[in-house]
Enzyme design. Sequence first.
Site, PDB file in Angstrom:
ATOM      1  N   LEU A   1     -17.325  -2.952   2.445  1.00 22.54           N
ATOM      2  CA  LEU A   1     -18.281  -1.915   2.029  1.00 22.54           C
ATOM      3  C   LEU A   1     -18.338  -1.807   0.512  1.00 22.54           C
ATOM      4  O   LEU A   1     -18.878  -0.852  -0.025  1.00 22.54           O
ATOM      5  CB  LEU A   1     -17.871  -0.560   2.638  1.00 22.54           C
TER       6      LEU A   1
ATOM      7  N   TYR B   1       0.848  -1.190   0.000  1.00 21.29           N
ATOM      8  CA  TYR B   1       0.000   0.000   0.000  1.00 21.29           C
ATOM      9  C   TYR B   1       0.886   1.243   0.000  1.00 21.29           C
ATOM     10  O   TYR B   1       1.476   1.602   1.021  1.00 21.29           O
ATOM     11  CB  TYR B   1      -0.949   0.017   1.208  1.00 21.29           C
TER      12      TYR B   1
HETATM   13  N1  LIG Z   1      -6.152  -9.044   0.750  1.00 23.14           N
HETATM   14  C1  LIG Z   1      -6.404  -8.263  -0.263  1.00 23.14           C
HETATM   15  O1  LIG Z   1      -6.132  -8.600  -1.410  1.00 23.14           O
HETATM   16  C2  LIG Z   1      -7.079  -6.954  -0.014  1.00 23.14           C
HETATM   17  C3  LIG Z   1      -7.628  -6.239  -1.089  1.00 23.14           C
HETATM   18  C4  LIG Z   1      -8.265  -5.034  -0.810  1.00 23.14           C
HETATM   19  C5  LIG Z   1      -8.342  -4.559   0.493  1.00 23.14           C
HETATM   20  N2  LIG Z   1      -7.779  -5.256   1.520  1.00 23.14           N
HETATM   21  C6  LIG Z   1      -7.895  -4.772   2.926  1.00 23.14           C
HETATM   22  O2  LIG Z   1      -9.273  -4.611   3.224  1.00 23.14           O
HETATM   23  C7  LIG Z   1      -9.488  -3.324   3.791  1.00 23.14           C
HETATM   24  C8  LIG Z   1     -10.886  -2.859   3.464  1.00 23.14           C
HETATM   25  O3  LIG Z   1     -11.051  -2.675   2.078  1.00 23.14           O
HETATM   26  P1  LIG Z   1     -11.219  -1.241   1.401  1.00 23.14           P
HETATM   27  O4  LIG Z   1     -10.798  -0.179   2.344  1.00 23.14           O
HETATM   28  O5  LIG Z   1     -10.562  -1.287   0.096  1.00 23.14           O
HETATM   29  O6  LIG Z   1     -12.764  -1.189   1.096  1.00 23.14           O
HETATM   30  P2  LIG Z   1     -14.073  -0.978   1.999  1.00 23.14           P
HETATM   31  O7  LIG Z   1     -13.753  -1.046   3.431  1.00 23.14           O
HETATM   32  O8  LIG Z   1     -15.097  -1.877   1.445  1.00 23.14           O
HETATM   33  O9  LIG Z   1     -14.507   0.488   1.581  1.00 23.14           O
HETATM   34  C9  LIG Z   1     -13.704   1.602   1.782  1.00 23.14           C
HETATM   35  C10 LIG Z   1     -14.364   2.756   1.061  1.00 23.14           C
HETATM   36  O10 LIG Z   1     -15.579   3.093   1.712  1.00 23.14           O
HETATM   37  C11 LIG Z   1     -15.583   4.473   2.045  1.00 23.14           C
HETATM   38  N3  LIG Z   1     -16.230   4.601   3.350  1.00 23.14           N
HETATM   39  C12 LIG Z   1     -15.894   4.009   4.510  1.00 23.14           C
HETATM   40  N4  LIG Z   1     -16.746   4.346   5.496  1.00 23.14           N
HETATM   41  C13 LIG Z   1     -17.643   5.194   4.938  1.00 23.14           C
HETATM   42  C14 LIG Z   1     -18.767   5.897   5.448  1.00 23.14           C
HETATM   43  N5  LIG Z   1     -19.133   5.782   6.729  1.00 23.14           N
HETATM   44  N6  LIG Z   1     -19.468   6.678   4.601  1.00 23.14           N
HETATM   45  C15 LIG Z   1     -19.125   6.790   3.302  1.00 23.14           C
HETATM   46  N7  LIG Z   1     -18.060   6.154   2.758  1.00 23.14           N
HETATM   47  C16 LIG Z   1     -17.322   5.351   3.578  1.00 23.14           C
HETATM   48  C17 LIG Z   1     -14.150   4.894   2.110  1.00 23.14           C
HETATM   49  O11 LIG Z   1     -14.031   6.252   1.742  1.00 23.14           O
HETATM   50  P3  LIG Z   1     -13.490   7.364   2.805  1.00 23.14           P
HETATM   51  O12 LIG Z   1     -12.022   7.203   2.863  1.00 23.14           O
HETATM   52  O13 LIG Z   1     -13.961   8.632   2.213  1.00 23.14           O
HETATM   53  O14 LIG Z   1     -14.174   7.061   4.111  1.00 23.14           O
HETATM   54  C18 LIG Z   1     -13.509   3.993   1.062  1.00 23.14           C
HETATM   55  O15 LIG Z   1     -13.594   4.583  -0.207  1.00 23.14           O
HETATM   56  C19 LIG Z   1      -8.376  -2.473   3.195  1.00 23.14           C
HETATM   57  O16 LIG Z   1      -8.160  -1.309   3.930  1.00 23.14           O
HETATM   58  C20 LIG Z   1      -7.227  -3.444   3.187  1.00 23.14           C
HETATM   59  O17 LIG Z   1      -6.595  -3.419   4.451  1.00 23.14           O
HETATM   60  C21 LIG Z   1      -7.166  -6.447   1.286  1.00 23.14           C
END
Ligand SMILES: NC(=O)c1ccc[n+]([C@@H]2O[C@H](COP(=O)([O-])OP(=O)(O)OC[C@H]3O[C@@H](n4cnc5c(N)ncnc54)[C@H](OP(=O)(O)O)[C@@H]3O)[C@@H](O)[C@H]2O)c1
Length: 290
Positions: free
Chosen positions: A217, A66
């Site tokens: 999300l 990241y």
């Molecule tokens: N193992 C893998 O291959 C892999 C792949 C992808 C991700 N990951 C891990 O999984 C974690 C979670 O995935 P992710 O962060 O990509 O996706 P997510 O948690 O599904 O969604 C994050 C998105 O939602 C928005 N968001 C969060 N809370 C919100 C709210 N209350 N209201 C409106 N928008 C909101 C965030 O924007 P804002 O910043 O504006 O809040 C961001 O754009 C990552 O941080 C990472 O550590 C692992």
Amino acid sequence: MSTLSISLPGGIWTLGDLTVTRFGYGAMQLAGPGVMGPPADHDGALAVLREVVDLGITHIDTADAYGPRVTNQLIREALHPYADSLHIVTKVGATRDEQGGWPPARRPEDLRRAVHENLENLGLETLDVVNLRLGDAQGPRPGSLAEAFETLVDLQRQGLIRHLGVSNATAEQVAEARSIAPIVCVQNMYNLAHRHDDELIDELAEQGIAYVPFFPLGGFSPLQSSALSAVAARLHATAMSVALAWLLRRSPNILLIPGTSSVAHLRENVAGAGLSLSDEDLAELDKIGR
Ligand SMILES: NC(=O)c1ccc[n+]([C@@H]2O[C@H](COP(=O)([O-])OP(=O)(O)OC[C@H]3O[C@@H](n4cnc5c(N)ncnc54)[C@H](OP(=O)(O)O)[C@@H]3O)[C@@H](O)[C@H]2O)c1
């Protein structure tokens, strides 16, 4: 552990001998656009991480890929020296190219280097949990993980890793990993609308292994569904809150790592995940991904 953590929705879970709050935090969104480079608001990113700990969250998910290195270095800057209760889960097996792609890096020498770089960037002598990230950006791909996983087992024997997990893995790869060494978690894509792993989640629950959905999300494309909006409107809640509360209800082995770069969203998500869903709500939500 912070006394506050007891009031976090979902309670706690144990990853091997490590106790974590089921409500965790995913740090990926702290890097710059496309998960490349530094954040636009460096101090804002540090504030999010400090709020994570102040809220009593004891599980942070990250990776050296990241940024690359950006989120690990932010975590170190914001939170080092770490509280004993805080557990940082990282992953190895993918790197970054100049176009922002995520090419695999799973040769033994790549994995050894990645573990040492994670240790250095996080300022740790042992990594609490390391996930072997398989597949590619399109999802899991079949194939043996033996050589890569055995390399991590060797690093674990050297004391550099406490516990192992796999990510972006097929059910067969999860089984293969478990035939080589114990794992404490599986981190795959899963949410209300994307439920390929339903069976795997139930199997892992029986074995006491955590399932940690990434993109809870919806990731880069927020979850959208008329049924989700209808349930959220009925409960006077946001769709995000319903999606997180549903995951906590779905199975006791599910740990949340929603990502956000905003303190306000982080607080909203913690509060929202505590939402109570009725059987009627659950039945309606269940139809979305089936
Ligand atoms: N193992 C893998 O291959 C892999 C792949 C992808 C991700 N990951 C891990 O999984 C974690 C979670 O995935 P992710 O962060 O990509 O996706 P997510 O948690 O599904 O969604 C994050 C998105 O939602 C928005 N968001 C969060 N809370 C919100 C709210 N209350 N209201 C409106 N928008 C909101 C965030 O924007 P804002 O910043 O504006 O809040 C961001 O754009 C990552 O941080 C990472 O550590 C692992």
